[in-house]
Design a protein around this motif. Structure first.
Motif, mmCIF file in Angstrom:
data_model
loop_
_atom_site.group_PDB
_atom_site.id
_atom_site.type_symbol
_atom_site.label_atom_id
_atom_site.label_comp_id
_atom_site.label_asym_id
_atom_site.label_seq_id
_atom_site.Cartn_x
_atom_site.Cartn_y
_atom_site.Cartn_z
ATOM 1 N N UNK A 1 0.814 -1.217 0.000
ATOM 2 C CA UNK A 1 0.000 0.000 0.000
ATOM 3 C C UNK A 1 0.841 1.258 0.000
ATOM 4 N N UNK A 2 0.138 2.377 -0.100
ATOM 5 C CA UNK A 2 0.826 3.677 -0.138
ATOM 6 C C UNK A 2 1.066 4.140 1.295
ATOM 7 N N UNK B 1 0.140 -18.063 11.780
ATOM 8 C CA UNK B 1 -0.388 -16.931 11.011
ATOM 9 C C UNK B 1 0.570 -15.772 11.232
ATOM 10 N N UNK B 2 0.896 -15.110 10.126
ATOM 11 C CA UNK B 2 1.775 -13.941 10.257
ATOM 12 C C UNK B 2 0.904 -12.724 10.556
ATOM 13 N N UNK B 3 1.305 -11.966 11.583
ATOM 14 C CA UNK B 3 0.537 -10.789 11.977
ATOM 15 C C UNK B 3 1.386 -9.541 11.738
ATOM 16 N N UNK B 4 0.752 -8.502 11.174
ATOM 17 C CA UNK B 4 1.428 -7.201 11.039
ATOM 18 C C UNK B 4 2.583 -7.191 10.082
ATOM 19 N N UNK B 5 2.364 -7.755 8.899
ATOM 20 C CA UNK B 5 3.496 -7.907 7.981
ATOM 21 C C UNK B 5 3.584 -6.791 6.942
ATOM 22 N N UNK B 6 2.789 -5.731 7.116
ATOM 23 C CA UNK B 6 2.766 -4.724 6.043
ATOM 24 C C UNK B 6 3.901 -3.709 6.141
#
Ligand SMILES: Cc1ncc(COP(=O)(O)O)c(C=O)c1O
Length: 467
Positions: free
Chosen positions: A287-288, A390-395
């Motif tokens: 995302x931006x 589960x991967x959390x907060x990968x952004x």
């Protein structure tokens, strides 16, 4: 007359006369050499100990200067009489207890979230600029500087923040300080210790420690998938809130624009403050970029915090805050009495680093590098751990959270990894209730690891956890 036979070490860095002086002081204080006793003559002691007369003379002069012995005309040197109660604790018997922290053995692969990639730090440029800061023409840098920090650096920060984070401010609003924790303790004094401070739960352990140690009232506020729960915040009676909207620490969500607006509305209605900790916003993988809360705030309710610990190196200890006008006035009126905590030399080096374009180049380079590491990490997790996690907060940022769907508790996950030489970090320490204890989530930082290490680390976690 007393006989003394100290053990002196000819190879020690400590001169012989000091060794002799210290030995005699200890003997006097511990009562082994009694008050009023006469010291042997210089000649006698020097021949007894095979020392030069000058050495004994220097030791006696020192003892005399410090008042351990007194000279009586034509009689020699005598031990001073000390009051008994002063001697009741001989120096050498003083219990010196240095608290020892259990030292951990080094892990082969350490997923510590506070580490950054050092292999790509521009050492030679930094060295050249450091020398430049030290040059004669810069001698003024050896005096105390502006309490807020070097204006040149603050201007460079303002420029960077506007371009990259949409932060709108002037250099006068920027206050540099040695680390986020220091800045937050200053903020507690500035905003007031009578206020109630809310923070994210889970949230950054080190910030919460500062609030508690500053003695302010605190309120942990739960999170939902968009970040801090504004309804609970409204009900909490807090008037200050600490948040990490660009990359929540530790869960990693990015706060969407709607939640940001709600939070700003809360601060405006409450006439409170939002402390926006934008600690690793340089790195986003999806995302931006979402502009900072500070850039959206038209009412002077946001205090923006930034740091060079993630995007450059943590040891430089350069962090900063941007104060809204009302707090700035208070700072100028009451807090410029506190000297700047960051070395002017480091500030100047960083300023030159930014002025000459190295900073932007470094951030761009690290962005590409961390993106690759991040991709490798996510792929390795998919390949080796699959549906078990589960991967959390990968952004964004330099860490992720792994929610592990196995029977192991958080502690067991950490311990089993450790047995295989891998260090992963518990999440529960960042919680203010025992929710974290019942979850099986661990924190993995990847900034300092190579892609090979990341892959090997995750493969080893598979061995440790899926055995
Ligand atoms: C949430 C958060 N804020 C700030 C920092 C940086 O702190 P400092 O500026 O004291 O190095 C970190 C570093 O890990 C962090 O996780």
């Amino acid at each position: 007359m007393i006989e003394i036979t100290p053990i002196l070490d000819n190879d020690s860095h400590e001169p012989l006369y000091m060794q002799l002086t210290n030995y005699m002081k200890q003997e006097i204080l511990s009562g082994n050499i009694k008050p009023y006793e006469k010291l042997p003559s210089k000649r006698k002691l020097s021949s007894h100990l095979s020392l030069s007369i000058n050495t004994v003379q220097a030791a006696y002069d020192q003892l005399k200067a410090e008042g351990y012995v007194e000279s009586k005309p034509r009689s020699g040197l005598f031990v001073t009489s000390f009051k008994d109660e002063l001697l009741s604790h001989p120096i050498r018997d003083l219990p010196i207890t240095v608290p020892v922290k259990e030292k951990e053995t080094e892990a082969e692969i350490d997923f510590y979230s506070g580490h950054v990639d050092l292999a790509h730090f521009p050492y030679s440029t930094w060295k050249k600029l450091s020398v430049q800061s030290l040059q004669e023409s810069e001698a003024a840098l050896f005096y105390y500087g502006d309490p807020q920090g070097e204006r040149s650096l603050r201007e460079a920060i303002v420029h960077y923040l506007f371009e990259s984070r949409g932060v709108k401010c002037k250099a006068d609003q920027v206050i540099i300080g040695a680390g986020t924790q220091y800045i937050i303790s200053l903020l507690c004094m500035l905003i007031g210790k009578d206020k109630t401070y809310a923070f994210e739960n889970p949230g950054f352990l080190r910030t919460k420690a500062v609030f508690r140690d500053q003695g302010v009232k605190t309120r942990p506020i739960r999170l939902d998938k968009e970040g801090i729960d504004v309804m609970q915040l409204q009900a909490s009676q807090a008037s200050v809130v600490y948040v990490t909207p660009s990359h929540q620490f530790p869960l990693g969500m990015v706060m969407p624009i709607n939640r940001r607006m709600e939070l700003l509305k809360w601060a405006q209605e409450e006439e409170g403050y939002i402390i926006e900790d934008d600690y690793d916003s340089e790195y986003r993988y999806q995302g931006k970029p979402i502009p900072s809360l500070q850039g959206l705030d038209d009412h002077g309710r946001v205090i923006y915090l930034g740091t060079f610990s993630k995007a450059l190196i943590p040891s430089i200890r350069i962090s900063y805050m941007v104060l809204p006008p009302q707090l700035l006035q208070k700072y100028v009126d009451h807090f410029t009495i506190y000297q700047q905590t960051v070395s002017r030399l480091h500030q100047d080096t960083l300023f030159q680093f930014m002025r000459e374009g190295h900073w932007q180049r470094h951030v761009n380079k690290m962005r590409t590098l961390y993106r690759k590491k991040h991709r490798t990490l996510i792929q390795a997790i998919k390949q080796y751990l699959g549906d078990h996690v589960t991967v959390v907060g990968e952004k964004a940022g330099l860490h992720i959270v792994l929610d592990v769907h196995l029977t192991w508790s958080e502690k067991e996950l950490v311990d089993r990894a450790r047995e295989q030489g891998i260090k992963v970090y518990p999440l529960s320490v960042h919680y203010d209730d025992d929710i974290g204890q019942h979850e099986s989530k661990v924190l993995l930082g990847f900034g300092s690891l190579s892609e090979e290490e990341i892959e090997k680390g995750i493969l080893t976690l598979k061995k440790a956890w899926l055995r």
